[in-house]
Design an enzyme around this catalytic site. Structure first.
Site, PDB file in Angstrom:
ATOM      1  N   MET A  30      15.672  46.628 -79.783  1.00  0.00           N
ATOM      2  CA  MET A  30      16.614  47.756 -79.763  1.00  0.00           C
ATOM      3  C   MET A  30      18.043  47.242 -79.946  1.00  0.00           C
ATOM      4  SD  MET A  30      15.057  50.545 -77.171  1.00  0.00           S
ATOM      5  CE  MET A  30      15.649  49.817 -75.666  1.00  0.00           C
ATOM      6  N   LEU A  33      21.466  42.045 -79.140  1.00  0.00           N
ATOM      7  CA  LEU A  33      20.635  40.842 -79.117  1.00  0.00           C
ATOM      8  C   LEU A  33      21.223  39.766 -78.211  1.00  0.00           C
ATOM      9  CD1 LEU A  33      19.802  40.629 -82.942  1.00  0.00           C
ATOM     10  CD2 LEU A  33      18.470  41.723 -81.110  1.00  0.00           C
ATOM     11  N   GLY A  36      17.233  35.901 -75.278  1.00  0.00           N
ATOM     12  CA  GLY A  36      15.819  36.271 -75.132  1.00  0.00           C
ATOM     13  C   GLY A  36      15.251  36.755 -76.457  1.00  0.00           C
ATOM     14  N   HIS A  37      15.978  37.685 -77.093  1.00  0.00           N
ATOM     15  CA  HIS A  37      15.538  38.156 -78.415  1.00  0.00           C
ATOM     16  C   HIS A  37      15.460  36.984 -79.394  1.00  0.00           C
ATOM     17  CE1 HIS A  37      17.702  41.928 -76.931  1.00  0.00           C
ATOM     18  NE2 HIS A  37      16.490  42.374 -77.168  1.00  0.00           N
ATOM     19  N   GLN A  61      11.423  56.783 -76.411  1.00  0.00           N
ATOM     20  CA  GLN A  61      11.048  56.039 -75.208  1.00  0.00           C
ATOM     21  C   GLN A  61      12.078  56.192 -74.081  1.00  0.00           C
ATOM     22  OE1 GLN A  61      10.988  52.233 -77.474  1.00  0.00           O
ATOM     23  NE2 GLN A  61      11.911  51.337 -75.646  1.00  0.00           N
TER      24      GLN A  61
HETATM   25  P1  AMP Z   1      14.414  45.291 -76.321  1.00  0.00           P
HETATM   26  O1  AMP Z   1      15.512  45.103 -77.300  1.00  0.00           O
HETATM   27  O2  AMP Z   1      14.858  45.340 -74.899  1.00  0.00           O
HETATM   28  O3  AMP Z   1      13.468  46.416 -76.698  1.00  0.00           O
HETATM   29  O4  AMP Z   1      13.535  43.969 -76.410  1.00  0.00           O
HETATM   30  C1  AMP Z   1      12.991  43.530 -77.636  1.00  0.00           C
HETATM   31  C2  AMP Z   1      12.024  42.420 -77.384  1.00  0.00           C
HETATM   32  O5  AMP Z   1      12.703  41.331 -76.749  1.00  0.00           O
HETATM   33  C3  AMP Z   1      10.869  42.820 -76.433  1.00  0.00           C
HETATM   34  O6  AMP Z   1       9.671  42.233 -76.902  1.00  0.00           O
HETATM   35  C4  AMP Z   1      11.308  42.227 -75.132  1.00  0.00           C
HETATM   36  O7  AMP Z   1      10.243  41.948 -74.260  1.00  0.00           O
HETATM   37  C5  AMP Z   1      11.990  40.954 -75.587  1.00  0.00           C
HETATM   38  N1  AMP Z   1      12.903  40.455 -74.559  1.00  0.00           N
HETATM   39  C6  AMP Z   1      13.856  41.165 -73.892  1.00  0.00           C
HETATM   40  N2  AMP Z   1      14.455  40.391 -72.961  1.00  0.00           N
HETATM   41  C7  AMP Z   1      13.875  39.175 -73.033  1.00  0.00           C
HETATM   42  C8  AMP Z   1      14.038  37.942 -72.322  1.00  0.00           C
HETATM   43  N3  AMP Z   1      14.932  37.807 -71.350  1.00  0.00           N
HETATM   44  N4  AMP Z   1      13.262  36.897 -72.673  1.00  0.00           N
HETATM   45  C9  AMP Z   1      12.337  37.022 -73.671  1.00  0.00           C
HETATM   46  N5  AMP Z   1      12.119  38.146 -74.376  1.00  0.00           N
HETATM   47  C10 AMP Z   1      12.873  39.204 -74.057  1.00  0.00           C
END
Ligand code: AMP
Length: 281
Positions: A30, A33, A36-37, A61
């Site tokens: 989403m 970034l 983690g991303h 969502q």
């Molecule tokens: P989001 O942008 O929050 O929808 O996350 C996109 C992807 O990044 C999803 O697969 C999350 O699980 C992953 N993600 C978010 N935060 C982290 C993190 N701290 N470490 C690893 N992956 C992450």
């Protein structure tokens, strides 16, 4: 790096890559970034030749009371990070591209969405399953990477892919944390400095569970209470749930098993955070 906004542009770029014999990887996000991303991108790079990162703040969502309109959208920063990480294609659709007038088809799972996050966010996983299905249909990746950070989400996606025979390999990547243990999240930017300090209690409660279970304690009810109380004792923190569960079904456990998962969610001030830890005996 190509940046495109339409489904047909994605299909065209992916078709060229595939015709060149390239393996297609996908990282759905989403945006906003963070490291983690980018760890997902790195992993995806190793497993594929053509990395597609999607940035879409998916309205289905979010519930009407959640943070859809104020969710951070730093697109230029995100694109710079993607360029640096060697992403091949960024897909940044607008809402009507993915949910045109008259849209009425959703993907729903029976069991996994009913607890934990789903109990607190009733339509959340219907939105997640639907958008991930759509992105898979658009990108048609060979491999897609998700974070363990959203544990219930990756459980649901792995189940959905198996149940619906989707031809994509799902890879789950470890949670990236700050040095002090706070799991990276796009929502951490909402936290004040003192709220951020209190937010460390989420990871602390997971570690407490791990220590007590690994040192032989079997009373999971007592451990759940201790996890809850640790978080609740910190200023600004209201726990939503504390779970010690089977890592595949997410059914609550009565006694420890060799492979289990601890999950927590809490509101810290106005920000809702989640975290989890896999515990091995
Ligand atoms: P989001 O942008 O929050 O929808 O996350 C996109 C992807 O990044 C999803 O697969 C999350 O699980 C992953 N993600 C978010 N935060 C982290 C993190 N701290 N470490 C690893 N992956 C992450």
């Amino acid at each position: 790096m190509q940046v495109v906004k339409t489904v047909s542009d994605v299909r065209e770029a992916v078709a060229i890559a595939r015709d060149g014999g390239e393996r297609i990887g996908c990282v759905p996000t989403m945006g906003a970034l963070h490291a983690g991303h980018m760890s997902l991108v790195e992993d995806c790079r190793e497993r594929s030749d053509f990395v597609v990162l999607t940035i879409f703040v998916n309205p289905t969502q979010f519930s009407p009371t959640e943070d859809l309109s104020k969710y951070p959208r730093p697109l230029e920063d995100d694109l710079a990070k993607c360029r640096e990480a060697d992403v091949d294609l960024v897909f940044t659709p607008e809402v009507p591209m993915l949910y045109p007038q008259g849209f009425e088809t959703y993907v729903e799972l029976q069991h996994i969405p009913n607890r934990l996050e789903g109990a607190h966010r009733p339509t959340h996983f219907r939105g997640v399953a639907t958008i991930v299905t759509k992105l898979f249909n658009i990108v048609q990746p060979d491999v897609a990477c998700f974070g363990q950070k959203d544990y219930q989400q990756q459980t649901l996606i792995r189940r959905m892919v198996r149940d619906l025979d989707m031809p994509v390999e799902i890879v789950v990547c470890p949670t990236v944390r700050e040095r002090d243990g706070l799991a990276l999240s796009s929502r951490n930017v909402y936290l004040s400095e003192s709220e951020r300090r209190s937010a460390l209690s989420l990871y602390a409660s997971l570690q407490l569970a791990q220590e007590r279970i690994q040192s032989g304690e079997t009373d999971l009810h007592a451990i759940r209470t201790a996890m809850h109380d640790l978080m609740a004792s910190r200023e600004y923190v209201s726990p939503d749930y504390v779970s010690l569960a089977d890592p595949n079904t997410l059914d609550e456990l009565d006694t420890p098993v060799p492979h289990m998962v601890a999950l927590v969610a809490a509101r810290v001030g106005k920000t809702r955070l989640i975290d989890n830890l896999v515990i091995e005996l």
